[in-house]
Design an enzyme around this catalytic site. Structure first.
Site, short mmCIF file in Angstrom:
data_model
loop_
_atom_site.label_atom_id
_atom_site.label_comp_id
_atom_site.label_asym_id
_atom_site.label_seq_id
_atom_site.Cartn_x
_atom_site.Cartn_y
_atom_site.Cartn_z
N PRO A 245 49.62 53.84 36.17
CA PRO A 245 51.12 53.23 37.05
C PRO A 245 51.11 53.70 37.79
CG PRO A 245 51.46 55.00 34.87
CD PRO A 245 50.16 54.96 35.28
N GLU B 94 40.73 42.20 36.17
CA GLU B 94 39.82 42.42 36.37
C GLU B 94 39.35 42.34 37.83
OE1 GLU B 94 37.95 44.40 34.25
OE2 GLU B 94 36.31 43.33 35.24
C1 LIG Z 1 47.02 41.90 29.45
C2 LIG Z 1 46.32 42.56 29.96
C3 LIG Z 1 45.05 43.24 29.51
C4 LIG Z 1 44.65 44.67 30.96
N1 LIG Z 1 43.57 44.77 30.42
C5 LIG Z 1 42.96 45.98 31.31
C6 LIG Z 1 41.24 46.63 31.02
O1 LIG Z 1 41.26 46.66 29.99
N2 LIG Z 1 41.70 47.62 31.78
C7 LIG Z 1 42.30 48.75 32.89
O2 LIG Z 1 42.00 49.24 33.52
N3 LIG Z 1 42.97 47.46 33.40
C8 LIG Z 1 43.88 46.41 32.57
N4 LIG Z 1 44.27 45.47 33.31
C9 LIG Z 1 44.83 46.02 34.39
C10 LIG Z 1 45.35 44.82 35.10
O3 LIG Z 1 43.76 44.71 35.65
C11 LIG Z 1 45.72 44.84 36.62
O4 LIG Z 1 47.14 44.54 36.13
C12 LIG Z 1 45.29 44.75 37.56
O5 LIG Z 1 44.48 44.89 38.30
C13 LIG Z 1 46.84 44.53 38.76
O6 LIG Z 1 47.36 45.75 38.78
P1 LIG Z 1 48.84 45.62 39.03
O7 LIG Z 1 49.20 44.98 37.28
O8 LIG Z 1 48.89 47.34 39.11
O9 LIG Z 1 49.33 44.77 40.44
P2 LIG Z 1 49.68 45.49 41.47
O10 LIG Z 1 48.35 46.18 42.20
O11 LIG Z 1 51.00 46.53 41.99
O12 LIG Z 1 49.68 44.65 42.07
C14 LIG Z 1 50.88 43.80 42.41
C15 LIG Z 1 50.70 41.97 43.22
O13 LIG Z 1 50.55 42.58 44.44
C16 LIG Z 1 49.63 41.86 44.87
N5 LIG Z 1 48.53 42.59 45.55
C17 LIG Z 1 48.00 44.13 45.80
N6 LIG Z 1 47.24 44.38 46.48
C18 LIG Z 1 47.08 43.61 47.43
C19 LIG Z 1 46.73 43.04 48.92
N7 LIG Z 1 45.84 44.23 49.54
N8 LIG Z 1 46.58 42.42 49.52
C20 LIG Z 1 47.17 41.00 48.86
N9 LIG Z 1 47.44 41.41 47.36
C21 LIG Z 1 48.02 42.55 47.15
C22 LIG Z 1 48.47 41.65 43.57
O14 LIG Z 1 47.51 40.85 44.37
C23 LIG Z 1 49.38 41.06 42.68
O15 LIG Z 1 50.29 39.40 42.67
C24 LIG Z 1 45.61 44.48 31.84
C25 LIG Z 1 46.32 44.06 32.83
C26 LIG Z 1 47.11 43.01 31.75
C27 LIG Z 1 47.73 42.06 32.19
#
Ligand SMILES: Cc1cc2nc3c(=O)[nH]c(=O)nc-3n(C[C@H](O)[C@H](O)[C@H](O)COP(=O)(O)OP(=O)(O)OC[C@H]3O[C@@H](n4cnc5c(N)ncnc54)[C@H](O)[C@@H]3O)c2cc1C
Length: 404
Positions: free
Chosen positions: A137, A381
């Site tokens: 989270p 990823e």
């Molecule tokens: C259907 C689905 C399947 C998934 N499967 C897996 C899995 O098998 N295993 C696993 O571990 N995870 C999984 N994920 C998680 C996925 O890898 C994350 O959702 C992803 O890494 C983004 O993290 P977040 O959703 O917390 O977004 P955040 O990190 O909160 O990002 C939100 C936005 O801010 C942007 N952002 C964040 N940091 C920066 C920065 N430094 N500079 C510029 N922009 C930035 C991001 O690009 C994004 O647009 C899955 C997600 C989904 C939706």
């Protein structure tokens, strides 16, 4: 000399994967999009078939299970499991991305095991389906911020894991979950290790399954790790916390898996382009490769521009996979491939929906579904923005502390 043809030995694999995509995936694609969380039982038979063929087979390399860097010893150029896997994935995702992600024993966790496990672990986990749990989270893009802890219980020889994991692809269906946890939160990223947890472990509690915009055939689970005990032999890689190496062990997985996700995007992009080309042709719009785009109809010119993007994404993806097969550092190319292919896929899918009008938007065809499926390929990823950040760091020679 650069040879851009599909390696001869992989031609049968590409043909078989395409046949599976066309004859197994496409016919059930809409069904499992509508019946979210229903298990696509048709895949069991397919997986059994692949298992039966796995030793030296062609289609055995079509999922994520095969990628591993091996030294060919002779210093020659090789096309190995990274290339065959990417080629297989491209074809299967031409069929359906959600179903590819649901293929038993072909999870991204399998790829993590294949990338970093030692020989004993490889043998022990052989034939199992492994999901990958990094995201929490409070830690998405910034995976170094994970809070799940792993504490060694010297008496029992087990690690005790505590924390929360969300968005775990195939989390409900897999046999194993590869969990990222920190051995010491004060040390930072160097203390992050991956642990193989049996899905049946009572300390790994399924909290919920997510409802999603796309890839609805694929289950996405959230877990609580509550005093979850795993044998210390289940830590992948070295248990030592080496601050000089930092994140290297676990990050190595991404160099192998990002080209695979890029391959998913390439396959889906081609599906969109092929259907759009057919619909345009039926509407009287011919794409002419011998005339400049500017002298053709707006629709044909747009199609040509999209195809150029597709080709660029495909070549970057093959390059990243080829480098992995040839033991060349490919973090830059893996991120370039993922960034380009993910963005192209979303862009092309939406433009195809627009070009095809109501046919693109309606449920009679699959274009509207593909436009929904596409978005995840630019998110998981590592999002588009994170890939660009990694590329910038590499090109400018900056560390993650210097460029955030
Ligand atoms: C259907 C689905 C399947 C998934 N499967 C897996 C899995 O098998 N295993 C696993 O571990 N995870 C999984 N994920 C998680 C996925 O890898 C994350 O959702 C992803 O890494 C983004 O993290 P977040 O959703 O917390 O977004 P955040 O990190 O909160 O990002 C939100 C936005 O801010 C942007 N952002 C964040 N940091 C920066 C920065 N430094 N500079 C510029 N922009 C930035 C991001 O690009 C994004 O647009 C899955 C997600 C989904 C939706």
């Amino acid at each position: 000399m650069i040879n851009l043809e599909i390696p001869k030995k992989f031609v049968p694999l590409v043909g078989q994967a395409h046949q599976v995509a066309e004859e197994v995936f496409r016919p059930i694609s809409r069904k499992y999009d509508q019946e979210e969380h229903a298990y696509p039982k048709e895949l069991d038979m397919l997986a059994a078939l692949i298992d039966g063929m796995n030793d030296g087979s062609d289609l055995g390399g079509a999922g994520a299970a095969g990628v591993r860097r091996t030294d060919n010893g002779d210093g020659g150029v090789r096309n190995g499991s990274n290339m065959s896997t990417v080629l297989g994935i491209i074809e299967l995702c031409w069929g359906d991305v959600g179903l590819l992600l649901s293929m038993p024993r072909q999870g991204l966790g399998n790829s993590a095991i294949a990338s970093v496990a030692n020989d004993e672990q490889l043998e022990r986990f052989r034939g199992k389906w492994a999901a990958m749990a990094i995201t929490e989270p409070e830690a998405g893009s910034d995976s170094a911020a994970i809070r799940t802890t792993a504490v060694l219980d010297e008496e029992t020889g087990e690690y005790v894991l505590n924390g929360e994991k969300i968005y775990v692809t195939s989390g409900e269906r897999a046999d194993l979950v590869v969990v990222w946890a920190t051995l010491d939160r004060n040390v930072g990223r160097a203390a992050i290790k991956s642990f193989v947890v049996e899905r049946s472990n009572p300390g790994l509690k399924l909290d919920r399954l997510e409802h999603k915009l796309g890839i609805r055939a694929s289950d996405t689970a959230a877990f609580i790790l509550d005093d979850c005990r795993v044998p210390k032999e289940n830590l992948l890689g070295s248990p030592e916390v080496d601050t000089r190496k930092g994140f290297a062990g676990v990050m190595q997985t991404f160099d192998n898996t990002r080209p695979l996700v890029a391959g998913m995007a390439v396959g889906l992009t081609r599906a969109c382009l092929e259907l759009t080309e057919r619909l345009l042709r039926e509407a009287g719009v011919e794409v002419d490769y011998d005339r400049p785009a500017a002298s053709q109809s707006a629709a044909a010119a747009e199609y040509l521009a999209m195809e150029a993007d597709y080709e660029a994404a495909r070549l970057l993806t093959l390059e990243a996979a080829w480098m992995a097969d040839n033991s060349k550092p490919n973090s830059l190319q893996a991120s370039m491939a993922k960034a380009k292919a993910g963005r192209t896929c979303v862009d092309v899918a939406l433009r195809c929906v627009r070009l095809c009008g109501s046919l693109g938007f309606g449920e009679e065809l699959l274009l509207e579904k593909w436009a929904r499926d596409a978005k995840i390929l630019d998110l998981f990823e590592g999002t588009q923005q994170i890939q660009l950040l990694i590329i910038a760091r590499q090109l400018l020679g900056k560390s993650s502390a210097e460029l955030k």
